[in-house]
Design an enzyme around this catalytic site. Sequence first.
Site, PDB file in Angstrom:
ATOM      1  N   ASP A  13       0.806  -1.223   0.000  1.00  0.00           N
ATOM      2  CA  ASP A  13       0.000   0.000   0.000  1.00  0.00           C
ATOM      3  C   ASP A  13       0.839   1.273   0.000  1.00  0.00           C
ATOM      4  O   ASP A  13       0.445   2.287   0.591  1.00  0.00           O
ATOM      5  CB  ASP A  13      -0.963   0.016   1.211  1.00  0.00           C
ATOM      6  N   LYS A  16       1.944   2.252  -5.174  1.00  0.00           N
ATOM      7  CA  LYS A  16       2.708   1.794  -6.347  1.00  0.00           C
ATOM      8  C   LYS A  16       2.027   2.142  -7.674  1.00  0.00           C
ATOM      9  O   LYS A  16       2.685   2.519  -8.630  1.00  0.00           O
ATOM     10  CB  LYS A  16       2.917   0.266  -6.272  1.00  0.00           C
TER      11      LYS A  16
HETATM   12  P1  IMO Z   1      -0.652  -4.029  -2.487  1.00  0.00           P
HETATM   13  O1  IMO Z   1      -0.095  -4.555  -3.782  1.00  0.00           O
HETATM   14  C1  IMO Z   1      -1.127  -4.497   1.793  1.00  0.00           C
HETATM   15  C2  IMO Z   1      -1.212  -8.575   3.414  1.00  0.00           C
HETATM   16  C3  IMO Z   1      -2.520  -9.027   4.043  1.00  0.00           C
HETATM   17  C4  IMO Z   1      -1.996  -9.967   5.109  1.00  0.00           C
HETATM   18  C5  IMO Z   1      -0.827 -10.637   4.405  1.00  0.00           C
HETATM   19  C6  IMO Z   1      -1.148 -11.992   3.815  1.00  0.00           C
HETATM   20  O2  IMO Z   1      -1.936  -3.310  -2.597  1.00  0.00           O
HETATM   21  O3  IMO Z   1       0.394  -3.269  -1.753  1.00  0.00           O
HETATM   22  P2  IMO Z   1      -2.461 -12.698   1.598  1.00  0.00           P
HETATM   23  O4  IMO Z   1      -3.901 -12.500   1.209  1.00  0.00           O
HETATM   24  O5  IMO Z   1      -1.479 -12.114   0.650  1.00  0.00           O
HETATM   25  O6  IMO Z   1      -2.153 -14.138   1.921  1.00  0.00           O
HETATM   26  O7  IMO Z   1      -2.320 -11.908   3.013  1.00  0.00           O
HETATM   27  O8  IMO Z   1      -0.422  -9.754   3.383  1.00  0.00           O
HETATM   28  N1  IMO Z   1      -1.336  -8.073   2.020  1.00  0.00           N
HETATM   29  C7  IMO Z   1      -1.268  -6.775   1.685  1.00  0.00           C
HETATM   30  N2  IMO Z   1      -1.177  -5.670   2.447  1.00  0.00           N
HETATM   31  N3  IMO Z   1      -1.139  -4.380   0.454  1.00  0.00           N
HETATM   32  C8  IMO Z   1      -1.172  -5.470  -0.340  1.00  0.00           C
HETATM   33  O9  IMO Z   1      -1.009  -5.397  -1.663  1.00  0.00           O
HETATM   34  C9  IMO Z   1      -1.304  -6.744   0.270  1.00  0.00           C
HETATM   35  N4  IMO Z   1      -1.423  -8.007  -0.182  1.00  0.00           N
HETATM   36  C10 IMO Z   1      -1.419  -8.806   0.899  1.00  0.00           C
HETATM   37  O10 IMO Z   1      -3.222  -7.934   4.590  1.00  0.00           O
HETATM   38  O11 IMO Z   1      -1.475  -9.231   6.186  1.00  0.00           O
HETATM   39 MG    MG Z   2      -3.214  -3.049  -0.819  1.00  0.00          MG
END
Ligand code: IMO
Ligand code: MG
Length: 431
Positions: A13, A16
Amino acid sequence: MKNLALVGIQWGDEGKAKIIDHLAETSDVVVRFQGGNNAGHTIVVGNEKTVLHLIPSGVLHKNTINVVGNGVVFDMGVFLHERDSLIAKGVDVGPSRLKVSEICHVILPLHQLLDRARETSKTKIGTTGRGIGPTYSDKAARLGLRIGELAYPEKIRPTLKTWYDEKCVHLKNLGHEEIPSFDDLFNQALAHFKKVEPHLVDTSRFLHDLDRKGKRILFEGAQGTLLDIDYGTYPFVTSSNTSAGFAACGSGLSSSQIGYVLGLTKAYTTRVGSGPFPTECQGADEETGKLIAKKGNEFGSTTGRARRCGWLDLVALKRAVELNGVHGLALSKLDVLSGIKTIKLATHYEIDGKRTQDFPNFWIHEPKAIYEEVEGWPEFPGTQKESDLPSAARQFIQRLEEYTGVKVAMISTGAKRDEMIVRDSKLLHKS
Ligand code: IMO
Ligand code: MG
Protein backbone atom coordinates in the site's frame (compact mmCIF):
# COMPACT_ATOMS: atom_id res chain seq x y z
CA MET A 1 18.43 1.90 -17.29
CA LYS A 2 16.03 0.94 -20.11
CA ASN A 3 13.95 -1.40 -17.94
CA LEU A 4 12.79 -0.54 -14.46
CA ALA A 5 11.31 -2.45 -11.52
CA LEU A 6 9.13 -0.63 -9.04
CA VAL A 7 8.77 -2.39 -5.71
CA GLY A 8 7.09 -1.46 -2.46
CA ILE A 9 9.63 -1.53 0.35
CA GLN A 10 7.23 -1.54 3.31
CA TRP A 11 4.15 -3.67 4.11
CA GLY A 12 2.37 -2.85 0.84
CA ASP A 13 0.00 0.00 0.00
CA GLU A 14 2.86 2.42 -0.69
CA GLY A 15 1.03 3.90 -3.69
CA LYS A 16 2.71 1.79 -6.35
CA ALA A 17 -0.01 2.20 -8.98
CA LYS A 18 0.37 5.96 -9.13
CA ILE A 19 4.10 5.65 -9.81
CA ILE A 20 3.57 2.91 -12.39
CA ASP A 21 0.90 5.00 -14.09
CA HIS A 22 3.37 7.89 -14.20
CA LEU A 23 6.27 5.84 -15.56
CA ALA A 24 4.02 3.96 -17.99
CA GLU A 25 3.80 7.10 -20.08
CA THR A 26 7.38 6.49 -21.24
CA SER A 27 7.28 2.67 -21.12
CA ASP A 28 6.21 0.11 -23.70
CA VAL A 29 5.28 -2.79 -21.45
CA VAL A 30 4.10 -3.14 -17.84
CA VAL A 31 4.49 -6.55 -16.19
CA ARG A 32 3.06 -7.95 -12.95
CA PHE A 33 5.39 -10.70 -11.72
CA GLN A 34 4.07 -11.93 -8.36
CA GLY A 35 1.11 -11.87 -6.02
CA GLY A 36 -2.45 -11.94 -7.26
CA ASN A 37 -5.65 -10.09 -6.55
CA ASN A 38 -4.56 -9.54 -2.95
CA ALA A 39 -3.11 -6.34 -4.43
CA GLY A 40 -5.20 -3.19 -4.63
CA HIS A 41 -3.64 -0.66 -6.99
CA THR A 42 -5.44 2.68 -7.21
CA ILE A 43 -4.99 5.23 -9.99
CA VAL A 44 -6.68 8.63 -9.94
CA VAL A 45 -7.06 10.43 -13.28
CA GLY A 46 -8.95 13.72 -13.00
CA ASN A 47 -11.82 12.87 -10.69
CA GLU A 48 -11.98 9.26 -11.75
CA LYS A 49 -10.58 6.51 -9.57
CA THR A 50 -9.64 3.09 -10.97
CA VAL A 51 -8.74 0.24 -8.62
CA LEU A 52 -6.89 -2.68 -10.19
CA HIS A 53 -6.20 -5.98 -8.46
CA LEU A 54 -4.82 -8.18 -11.20
CA ILE A 55 -4.46 -6.24 -14.44
CA PRO A 56 -1.20 -4.22 -14.55
CA SER A 57 -1.41 -0.53 -13.73
CA GLY A 58 -0.10 0.56 -17.13
CA VAL A 59 -3.40 -0.29 -18.76
CA LEU A 60 -4.74 3.28 -18.75
CA HIS A 61 -1.95 4.35 -21.10
CA LYS A 62 -2.95 3.48 -24.67
CA ASN A 63 0.58 2.80 -25.85
CA THR A 64 1.50 0.16 -23.31
CA ILE A 65 1.18 -3.59 -23.50
CA ASN A 66 0.25 -5.12 -20.15
CA VAL A 67 1.46 -8.54 -19.10
CA VAL A 68 0.50 -10.81 -16.23
CA GLY A 69 3.62 -12.88 -15.72
CA ASN A 70 4.00 -16.51 -14.65
CA GLY A 71 4.82 -15.59 -11.04
CA VAL A 72 1.29 -14.30 -10.50
CA VAL A 73 -1.48 -16.51 -9.09
CA PHE A 74 -4.46 -15.99 -11.30
CA ASP A 75 -8.16 -15.79 -10.45
CA MET A 76 -9.95 -16.02 -13.80
CA GLY A 77 -13.27 -14.63 -12.46
CA VAL A 78 -11.56 -11.56 -11.02
CA PHE A 79 -9.62 -11.01 -14.23
CA LEU A 80 -12.79 -11.11 -16.35
CA HIS A 81 -14.65 -8.82 -14.00
CA GLU A 82 -11.80 -6.31 -13.98
CA ARG A 83 -11.48 -6.54 -17.77
CA ASP A 84 -15.21 -5.87 -18.18
CA SER A 85 -15.10 -2.86 -15.83
CA LEU A 86 -12.27 -1.40 -17.90
CA ILE A 87 -14.18 -2.04 -21.13
CA ALA A 88 -17.14 -0.17 -19.61
CA LYS A 89 -14.79 2.79 -19.07
CA GLY A 90 -13.73 2.66 -22.71
CA VAL A 91 -10.27 1.18 -22.05
CA ASP A 92 -8.91 -1.17 -24.70
CA VAL A 93 -8.14 -4.46 -22.97
CA GLY A 94 -8.13 -6.64 -26.07
CA PRO A 95 -5.73 -9.60 -26.31
CA SER A 96 -3.23 -7.60 -28.37
CA ARG A 97 -2.43 -5.36 -25.39
CA LEU A 98 -3.30 -7.56 -22.44
CA LYS A 99 -1.32 -10.79 -22.17
CA VAL A 100 -1.41 -13.50 -19.53
CA SER A 101 1.20 -16.18 -19.00
CA GLU A 102 -0.11 -19.62 -19.92
CA ILE A 103 1.76 -21.06 -16.93
CA CYS A 104 0.19 -18.87 -14.24
CA HIS A 105 -1.17 -20.99 -11.41
CA VAL A 106 -4.95 -20.76 -11.13
CA ILE A 107 -6.75 -19.73 -7.94
CA LEU A 108 -9.79 -22.01 -7.63
CA PRO A 109 -12.77 -21.45 -5.28
CA LEU A 110 -11.49 -24.16 -2.91
CA HIS A 111 -8.27 -22.17 -2.46
CA GLN A 112 -10.33 -19.25 -1.19
CA LEU A 113 -12.34 -21.50 1.12
CA LEU A 114 -9.12 -22.94 2.51
CA ASP A 115 -7.57 -19.50 2.95
CA ARG A 116 -10.57 -18.32 4.96
CA ALA A 117 -10.94 -21.57 6.93
CA ARG A 118 -7.29 -21.43 8.01
CA GLU A 119 -7.74 -17.92 9.31
CA THR A 120 -9.84 -19.30 12.13
CA SER A 121 -6.77 -21.19 13.41
CA LYS A 122 -4.45 -19.90 16.15
CA THR A 123 -2.02 -17.94 14.00
CA LYS A 124 -4.40 -15.57 12.25
CA ILE A 125 -2.41 -13.80 9.53
CA GLY A 126 -5.20 -11.46 8.52
CA THR A 127 -4.97 -12.51 4.86
CA THR A 128 -7.07 -10.92 2.17
CA GLY A 129 -9.00 -14.21 1.87
CA ARG A 130 -8.37 -14.37 -1.87
CA GLY A 131 -6.82 -17.86 -1.87
CA ILE A 132 -3.28 -16.60 -2.40
CA GLY A 133 -1.50 -18.77 0.20
CA PRO A 134 -3.21 -22.07 -0.69
CA THR A 135 -2.55 -21.53 -4.43
CA TYR A 136 1.16 -20.82 -3.91
CA SER A 137 1.27 -23.81 -1.52
CA ASP A 138 -0.13 -26.08 -4.24
CA LYS A 139 2.38 -24.65 -6.72
CA ALA A 140 5.27 -25.51 -4.39
CA ALA A 141 3.77 -28.91 -3.59
CA ARG A 142 3.46 -29.60 -7.33
CA LEU A 143 -0.30 -29.99 -7.11
CA GLY A 144 -1.28 -26.77 -8.88
CA LEU A 145 -3.23 -26.14 -12.05
CA ARG A 146 -1.50 -24.01 -14.69
CA ILE A 147 -3.97 -22.02 -16.69
CA GLY A 148 -2.98 -23.18 -20.20
CA GLU A 149 -3.67 -26.78 -19.19
CA LEU A 150 -7.40 -26.01 -19.16
CA ALA A 151 -7.21 -26.27 -22.96
CA TYR A 152 -6.95 -30.05 -22.41
CA PRO A 153 -9.92 -30.79 -20.12
CA GLU A 154 -9.94 -34.54 -20.60
CA LYS A 155 -6.26 -34.78 -19.76
CA ILE A 156 -6.43 -32.76 -16.56
CA ARG A 157 -9.80 -33.93 -15.25
CA PRO A 158 -8.56 -37.04 -13.36
CA THR A 159 -5.70 -35.23 -11.57
CA LEU A 160 -7.94 -32.31 -10.74
CA LYS A 161 -10.52 -34.70 -9.29
CA THR A 162 -7.85 -36.27 -7.02
CA TRP A 163 -6.81 -32.75 -6.00
CA TYR A 164 -10.46 -31.86 -5.30
CA ASP A 165 -11.03 -34.95 -3.12
CA GLU A 166 -7.94 -34.14 -1.07
CA LYS A 167 -8.99 -30.54 -0.56
CA CYS A 168 -12.48 -31.62 0.54
CA VAL A 169 -10.99 -33.78 3.30
CA HIS A 170 -8.82 -30.88 4.36
CA LEU A 171 -11.72 -28.42 4.36
CA LYS A 172 -13.96 -30.78 6.33
CA ASN A 173 -11.18 -31.20 8.89
CA LEU A 174 -11.19 -27.44 9.28
CA GLY A 175 -14.94 -27.59 9.91
CA HIS A 176 -16.05 -26.41 6.48
CA GLU A 177 -18.98 -28.44 5.17
CA GLU A 178 -20.43 -26.51 2.23
CA ILE A 179 -18.22 -27.24 -0.75
CA PRO A 180 -19.19 -26.78 -4.42
CA SER A 181 -19.40 -30.02 -6.42
CA PHE A 182 -16.50 -31.06 -8.60
CA ASP A 183 -18.57 -30.80 -11.77
CA ASP A 184 -19.69 -27.25 -10.95
CA LEU A 185 -16.14 -26.23 -10.19
CA PHE A 186 -14.71 -27.83 -13.33
CA ASN A 187 -17.40 -26.46 -15.64
CA GLN A 188 -17.04 -22.96 -14.24
CA ALA A 189 -13.27 -23.10 -14.72
CA LEU A 190 -13.71 -24.21 -18.34
CA ALA A 191 -16.28 -21.48 -19.02
CA HIS A 192 -13.94 -18.82 -17.61
CA PHE A 193 -11.02 -20.29 -19.48
CA LYS A 194 -12.73 -19.88 -22.86
CA LYS A 195 -12.88 -16.13 -22.24
CA VAL A 196 -9.35 -15.84 -20.88
CA GLU A 197 -7.72 -18.06 -23.54
CA PRO A 198 -7.26 -15.35 -26.22
CA HIS A 199 -4.99 -13.47 -23.77
CA LEU A 200 -2.66 -16.41 -23.12
CA VAL A 201 0.87 -16.52 -24.48
CA ASP A 202 4.33 -17.69 -23.52
CA THR A 203 4.99 -14.36 -21.82
CA SER A 204 8.67 -15.14 -21.32
CA ARG A 205 9.27 -15.46 -25.05
CA PHE A 206 7.01 -12.48 -25.72
CA LEU A 207 8.95 -10.26 -23.30
CA HIS A 208 12.35 -11.42 -24.57
CA ASP A 209 11.31 -10.45 -28.10
CA LEU A 210 10.20 -7.00 -26.98
CA ASP A 211 13.34 -6.50 -24.93
CA ARG A 212 15.49 -7.40 -27.91
CA LYS A 213 13.64 -4.79 -29.96
CA GLY A 214 14.63 -2.17 -27.39
CA LYS A 215 11.19 -1.79 -25.85
CA ARG A 216 11.12 -0.41 -22.32
CA ILE A 217 9.76 -2.86 -19.76
CA LEU A 218 8.36 -1.73 -16.42
CA PHE A 219 7.99 -4.36 -13.70
CA GLU A 220 5.14 -3.67 -11.29
CA GLY A 221 5.68 -5.14 -7.84
CA ALA A 222 2.75 -5.98 -5.59
CA GLN A 223 2.72 -6.01 -1.78
CA GLY A 224 6.05 -4.93 -0.24
CA THR A 225 9.39 -6.23 0.99
CA LEU A 226 8.26 -6.60 4.61
CA LEU A 227 5.59 -9.01 3.34
CA ASP A 228 8.17 -11.09 1.40
CA ILE A 229 7.78 -14.81 2.14
CA ASP A 230 11.50 -15.15 2.97
CA TYR A 231 12.58 -11.79 4.30
CA GLY A 232 9.36 -10.28 5.61
CA THR A 233 8.00 -10.55 9.14
CA TYR A 234 7.30 -14.29 8.76
CA PRO A 235 4.75 -15.82 9.27
CA PHE A 236 2.82 -12.54 8.95
CA VAL A 237 3.68 -12.20 5.28
CA THR A 238 2.20 -12.98 1.89
CA SER A 239 3.09 -16.17 0.01
CA SER A 240 5.35 -14.82 -2.72
CA ASN A 241 8.76 -13.18 -2.97
CA THR A 242 7.93 -9.53 -3.31
CA SER A 243 11.48 -8.29 -3.83
CA ALA A 244 12.89 -6.97 -7.09
CA GLY A 245 14.98 -10.09 -7.71
CA PHE A 246 11.80 -12.02 -8.31
CA ALA A 247 10.87 -9.76 -11.23
CA ALA A 248 13.08 -12.05 -13.32
CA CYS A 249 11.65 -15.39 -12.13
CA GLY A 250 8.09 -14.14 -12.24
CA SER A 251 8.27 -12.79 -15.78
CA GLY A 252 10.63 -15.20 -17.51
CA LEU A 253 13.20 -12.51 -18.21
CA SER A 254 16.68 -12.80 -16.73
CA SER A 255 18.02 -10.92 -13.72
CA SER A 256 20.33 -8.90 -15.96
CA GLN A 257 17.27 -7.51 -17.75
CA ILE A 258 15.63 -6.00 -14.68
CA GLY A 259 17.57 -2.73 -14.95
CA TYR A 260 16.96 0.08 -12.48
CA VAL A 261 15.27 -0.75 -9.15
CA LEU A 262 13.02 1.97 -7.77
CA GLY A 263 12.00 1.35 -4.15
CA LEU A 264 8.81 3.01 -3.01
CA THR A 265 8.12 4.08 0.56
CA LYS A 266 5.49 6.27 2.15
CA ALA A 267 6.65 9.10 4.38
CA TYR A 268 5.15 7.02 7.21
CA THR A 269 4.28 3.35 7.58
CA THR A 270 1.07 1.32 7.37
CA ARG A 271 0.19 -2.33 7.59
CA VAL A 272 -3.07 -4.25 7.15
CA GLY A 273 -3.66 -7.55 8.86
CA SER A 274 -1.88 -8.97 11.89
CA GLY A 275 1.80 -9.02 12.71
CA PRO A 276 4.60 -7.00 14.27
CA PHE A 277 4.80 -3.26 13.62
CA PRO A 278 7.42 -1.58 15.85
CA THR A 279 6.60 2.00 14.83
CA GLU A 280 2.81 1.72 15.08
CA CYS A 281 1.25 4.88 16.59
CA GLN A 282 0.03 3.74 19.97
CA GLY A 283 -0.36 5.28 23.43
CA ALA A 284 0.46 9.00 23.30
CA ASP A 285 0.74 8.76 19.49
CA GLU A 286 -2.62 7.11 18.95
CA GLU A 287 -4.37 10.33 17.92
CA THR A 288 -1.62 11.11 15.39
CA GLY A 289 -2.11 7.61 13.98
CA LYS A 290 -5.82 8.30 13.55
CA LEU A 291 -5.08 11.63 11.90
CA ILE A 292 -2.68 10.01 9.41
CA ALA A 293 -5.25 7.28 8.67
CA LYS A 294 -7.95 9.84 7.95
CA LYS A 295 -5.85 12.25 5.94
CA GLY A 296 -4.05 9.50 4.05
CA ASN A 297 -7.31 7.62 3.42
CA GLU A 298 -5.71 4.52 4.84
CA PHE A 299 -8.44 2.01 4.19
CA GLY A 300 -7.67 -1.12 2.18
CA SER A 301 -8.66 -0.98 -1.48
CA THR A 302 -8.96 -4.78 -1.59
CA THR A 303 -10.77 -5.60 1.65
CA GLY A 304 -11.83 -2.16 2.95
CA ARG A 305 -10.05 -2.86 6.27
CA ALA A 306 -8.62 0.09 8.21
CA ARG A 307 -4.84 0.16 7.89
CA ARG A 308 -2.71 0.43 11.03
CA CYS A 309 -0.58 3.59 10.86
CA GLY A 310 2.82 4.45 12.29
CA TRP A 311 6.02 6.44 11.86
CA LEU A 312 8.63 5.84 9.19
CA ASP A 313 10.87 2.92 10.18
CA LEU A 314 14.37 3.60 8.86
CA VAL A 315 15.77 0.34 10.25
CA ALA A 316 13.31 -1.70 8.19
CA LEU A 317 13.74 0.60 5.21
CA LYS A 318 17.49 0.20 5.10
CA ARG A 319 17.10 -3.56 5.18
CA ALA A 320 14.61 -3.38 2.30
CA VAL A 321 16.92 -1.12 0.28
CA GLU A 322 19.67 -3.71 0.64
CA LEU A 323 17.45 -6.71 -0.18
CA ASN A 324 16.13 -5.11 -3.37
CA GLY A 325 19.34 -3.44 -4.51
CA VAL A 326 17.43 -0.17 -4.69
CA HIS A 327 19.04 2.36 -7.06
CA GLY A 328 16.66 5.18 -6.24
CA LEU A 329 13.84 5.81 -3.79
CA ALA A 330 10.36 7.04 -4.55
CA LEU A 331 8.60 8.77 -1.68
CA SER A 332 4.81 8.91 -1.45
CA LYS A 333 2.28 10.68 0.73
CA LEU A 334 4.68 13.34 1.97
CA ASP A 335 1.69 15.73 1.95
CA VAL A 336 -0.18 13.57 4.49
CA LEU A 337 2.30 14.43 7.26
CA SER A 338 1.85 18.18 6.74
CA GLY A 339 0.58 19.99 9.82
CA ILE A 340 2.00 17.49 12.34
CA LYS A 341 4.23 19.48 14.70
CA THR A 342 6.92 16.92 15.41
CA ILE A 343 7.63 13.93 13.21
CA LYS A 344 9.33 10.77 14.41
CA LEU A 345 11.75 8.55 12.54
CA ALA A 346 12.82 5.19 13.98
CA THR A 347 16.61 4.96 13.71
CA HIS A 348 17.24 1.96 16.00
CA TYR A 349 15.53 -1.00 17.60
CA GLU A 350 16.00 -1.99 21.19
CA ILE A 351 16.06 -5.73 21.86
CA ASP A 352 16.69 -7.07 25.39
CA GLY A 353 17.99 -3.64 26.46
CA LYS A 354 20.48 -3.43 23.57
CA ARG A 355 20.31 -0.98 20.67
CA THR A 356 20.69 -2.28 17.16
CA GLN A 357 20.20 -1.21 13.56
CA ASP A 358 19.82 -4.81 12.41
CA PHE A 359 16.44 -6.15 11.32
CA PRO A 360 15.71 -9.12 13.60
CA ASN A 361 13.66 -12.33 13.37
CA PHE A 362 10.32 -10.96 14.49
CA TRP A 363 8.93 -14.38 15.37
CA ILE A 364 11.50 -14.56 18.17
CA HIS A 365 12.15 -10.93 19.11
CA GLU A 366 9.86 -8.00 19.89
CA PRO A 367 11.95 -4.91 19.20
CA LYS A 368 11.07 -1.51 20.57
CA ALA A 369 11.53 1.39 18.15
CA ILE A 370 13.93 4.18 19.17
CA TYR A 371 13.14 7.50 17.55
CA GLU A 372 14.75 10.67 16.38
CA GLU A 373 12.40 13.67 16.23
CA VAL A 374 12.36 16.13 13.36
CA GLU A 375 10.49 19.34 12.77
CA GLY A 376 7.14 19.09 10.97
CA TRP A 377 6.07 21.28 8.05
CA PRO A 378 3.00 23.24 6.94
CA GLU A 379 0.61 22.21 4.17
CA PHE A 380 1.97 22.59 0.64
CA PRO A 381 0.30 22.35 -2.77
CA GLY A 382 0.14 19.08 -4.73
CA THR A 383 3.05 20.24 -6.78
CA GLN A 384 5.58 19.30 -9.47
CA LYS A 385 8.10 21.84 -8.22
CA GLU A 386 10.65 21.04 -5.55
CA SER A 387 10.82 24.70 -4.59
CA ASP A 388 7.20 24.44 -3.34
CA LEU A 389 8.29 22.00 -0.63
CA PRO A 390 8.72 23.52 2.85
CA SER A 391 12.33 23.43 4.07
CA ALA A 392 11.52 21.01 6.92
CA ALA A 393 10.07 18.56 4.38
CA ARG A 394 13.27 18.83 2.36
CA GLN A 395 15.30 18.13 5.49
CA PHE A 396 13.16 15.06 6.16
CA ILE A 397 14.00 13.78 2.66
CA GLN A 398 17.67 14.49 3.21
CA ARG A 399 17.66 12.49 6.46
CA LEU A 400 16.03 9.57 4.66
CA GLU A 401 18.75 9.68 2.01
CA GLU A 402 21.53 9.91 4.57
CA TYR A 403 20.27 6.94 6.54
CA THR A 404 19.60 4.62 3.59
CA GLY A 405 22.49 5.80 1.43
CA VAL A 406 20.14 6.12 -1.58
CA LYS A 407 18.80 9.25 -3.27
CA VAL A 408 15.10 10.07 -3.46
CA ALA A 409 14.35 10.19 -7.18
CA MET A 410 10.59 10.80 -7.15
CA ILE A 411 8.27 12.47 -4.66
CA SER A 412 4.52 12.11 -4.79
CA THR A 413 2.83 15.23 -3.41
CA GLY A 414 -0.85 14.26 -3.74
CA ALA A 415 -3.21 11.56 -5.03
CA LYS A 416 -3.64 13.01 -8.54
CA ARG A 417 -1.65 11.85 -11.54
CA ASP A 418 0.36 15.06 -12.01
CA GLU A 419 1.10 15.73 -8.32
CA MET A 420 4.62 14.41 -8.59
CA ILE A 421 8.16 15.78 -8.42
CA VAL A 422 10.57 13.87 -10.63
CA ARG A 423 14.07 14.67 -9.38
CA ASP A 424 15.88 12.19 -11.57
CA SER A 425 14.65 12.86 -15.10
CA LYS A 426 16.47 9.73 -16.36
CA LEU A 427 13.54 7.78 -14.93
CA LEU A 428 11.34 9.12 -17.71
CA HIS A 429 13.73 8.26 -20.53
CA LYS A 430 14.64 5.01 -22.15
CA SER A 431 18.38 5.41 -21.79
P1 IMO B 1 -0.65 -4.03 -2.49
O1 IMO B 1 -0.09 -4.55 -3.78
C1 IMO B 1 -1.13 -4.50 1.79
C2 IMO B 1 -1.21 -8.58 3.41
C3 IMO B 1 -2.52 -9.03 4.04
C4 IMO B 1 -2.00 -9.97 5.11
C5 IMO B 1 -0.83 -10.64 4.40
C6 IMO B 1 -1.15 -11.99 3.81
O2 IMO B 1 -1.94 -3.31 -2.60
O3 IMO B 1 0.39 -3.27 -1.75
P2 IMO B 1 -2.46 -12.70 1.60
O4 IMO B 1 -3.90 -12.50 1.21
O5 IMO B 1 -1.48 -12.11 0.65
O6 IMO B 1 -2.15 -14.14 1.92
O7 IMO B 1 -2.32 -11.91 3.01
O8 IMO B 1 -0.42 -9.75 3.38
N1 IMO B 1 -1.34 -8.07 2.02
C7 IMO B 1 -1.27 -6.78 1.69
N2 IMO B 1 -1.18 -5.67 2.45
N3 IMO B 1 -1.14 -4.38 0.45
C8 IMO B 1 -1.17 -5.47 -0.34
O9 IMO B 1 -1.01 -5.40 -1.66
C9 IMO B 1 -1.30 -6.74 0.27
N4 IMO B 1 -1.42 -8.01 -0.18
C10 IMO B 1 -1.42 -8.81 0.90
O10 IMO B 1 -3.22 -7.93 4.59
O11 IMO B 1 -1.47 -9.23 6.19
MG1 MG C 1 -3.21 -3.05 -0.82
